[in-house]
Design an enzyme around this catalytic site. Structure first.
Site, PDB file in Angstrom:
ATOM      1  CG  ASP A 112     -73.590  46.517  13.595  1.00  0.00           C
ATOM      2  OD1 ASP A 112     -72.971  47.565  13.358  1.00  0.00           O
ATOM      3  OD2 ASP A 112     -73.224  45.409  13.166  1.00  0.00           O
ATOM      4  CG  HIS A 119     -70.538  48.284  10.777  1.00  0.00           C
ATOM      5  ND1 HIS A 119     -71.105  47.211  11.444  1.00  0.00           N
ATOM      6  CD2 HIS A 119     -69.395  47.806  10.210  1.00  0.00           C
ATOM      7  CE1 HIS A 119     -70.353  46.137  11.273  1.00  0.00           C
ATOM      8  NE2 HIS A 119     -69.299  46.476  10.532  1.00  0.00           N
ATOM      9  CB  SER A 127     -68.848  43.137   9.856  1.00  0.00           C
ATOM     10  OG  SER A 127     -68.181  43.619  10.993  1.00  0.00           O
TER      11      SER A 127
END
Length: 340
Positions: A87, A119, A316
């Site tokens: 990520d 994130h 996600s």
């Protein structure tokens, strides 16, 4: 992630999805396996401060009825398992304790525990955050170890590009993480959105074939590959009954990948979740809060380099929940084949 989104072509969408490319081990073999910086990579904006959670006023007794999360922990909380979070990086947050391992940085060549975007840390919180007094956050598998791999970032650029991370760096990161001893699950909470014309372009074939080969090799090693189905947006138009306009990579890769869509709080398909015949399963896509990459606290949103903010919603976070469900199953029955 924004760095992996491609603009749609003007050609009409086909009624059926194209067949994914065959794995290309030769294209994968020529890629550098080391986790190092993109040539010329530089940070374009300072890392933003965490956006703190807004007080909800809720206590444990005020929550609506629902399943008890502890029901999933009858066989443990993921102890002894390692999930690779490929990520934007995963910060060494106090709620993850000593369970975060630096898995390398394919953006700036620094560390996988450097997360400017936030994130990856938010995804890791949904996966593996330990409980704490005073809030209701706990990960699906709060005993699992996290291999932090930075593969993309909107806060870096090179050679006039803003945002780094593409299909080629993802192939390298997948191969690197899958070859790390102890990794049983890969969490790919990202999608490169392609048009049918782009995936059919011969110029794109080596990168797609290399990524397919990396994913195939991971599964053949016994690693479960979980990927987000992708979110609709300006660079990723929705797929409708009239045809396929957007193809998410690597969720498109069939039986090698567990592709995860998102549902809303009522259990209905979330309108932002990219539909398609490759979607295998769905999970809640909203995370009311998760771990902040800076400050050691929680956050309810992420900030982009231009200052725009977005809530923790999308495929996600659905993929993160499914990845840790896979880790709990792997802990209970380590001999189960990855594809099963």
């Amino acid at each position: 992630m924004a760095a992996l989104v491609a603009l749609p072509a003007a050609a009409p969408a086909p009624t059926r999805a194209p067949v994914p490319p065959a794995p290309d081990p030769a294209a994968l073999a020529v890629l550098d396996p080391a986790a190092d910086a993109v040539p010329g990579a530089r940070r374009l904006a300072p890392c933003p401060a965490a956006l703190p959670p807004a007080p909800s006023g809720l206590g444990f007794g005020d929550l609506p009825p629902g399943p008890d999360p502890a029901a999933a922990w009858t066989g443990g909380r993921g102890e002894g398992q390692t999930v690779a979070v490929i990520d934007t990086g995963v910060a060494a947050h106090p709620r993850l304790g000593d369970r975060v391992v630096d898995g390398g940085d394919f953006v700036a060549g620094d560390a996988g525990t450097d997360d400017c975007d936030g994130h990856g840390t938010a995804v890791a919180g949904v996966l593996a955050a330990g409980p704490a007094p005073g809030d209701l956050l706990v990960g699906v598998a709060p005993g699992v170890r996290v291999l932090a791999v930075r593969q993309t970032s909107a806060f870096y650029g090179a050679d006039g590009r803003s945002g780094l991370g593409d299909v080629t760096t993802l192939a390298r990161a997948v191969r690197h993480a899958a070859g790390t001893p102890g990794v049983g699950v890969l969490s790919l909470a990202l999608a490169a959105c392609r048009t049918p014309g782009q995936v059919a372009d011969p110029a794109d074939a080596p990168a797609l074939g290399a990524l397919r080969a990396a994913v195939r090799d991971a599964v053949d090693r016994g690693v479960v590959v979980v990927a987000a189905a992708g979110n609709t947006g300006p660079g990723c138009p929705p797929n409708t009954g009239t045809g396929v306009a957007s193809i998410p990579v690597p969720a498109w890769f069939g039986d090698d990948v567990l592709a995860v869509g998102a549902v809303d709080d009522a259990g209905a398909p979330d309108p932002s979740s990219l539909a398609g015949p490759w979607v295998d399963i769905a999970a809640p896509g909203r995370a009311p809060s998760s771990l902040a990459a800076r400050g050691g606290g929680l956050t309810t949103a992420l900030a982009a380099p231009d200052g725009a903010t977005a809530p923790l919603v999308g495929t996600s976070f659905a993929a993160a929940r499914v990845a840790e469900g896979a880790d709990l199953l792997r802990a209970r029955d380590p001999a189960t084949p990855a594809r099963e």
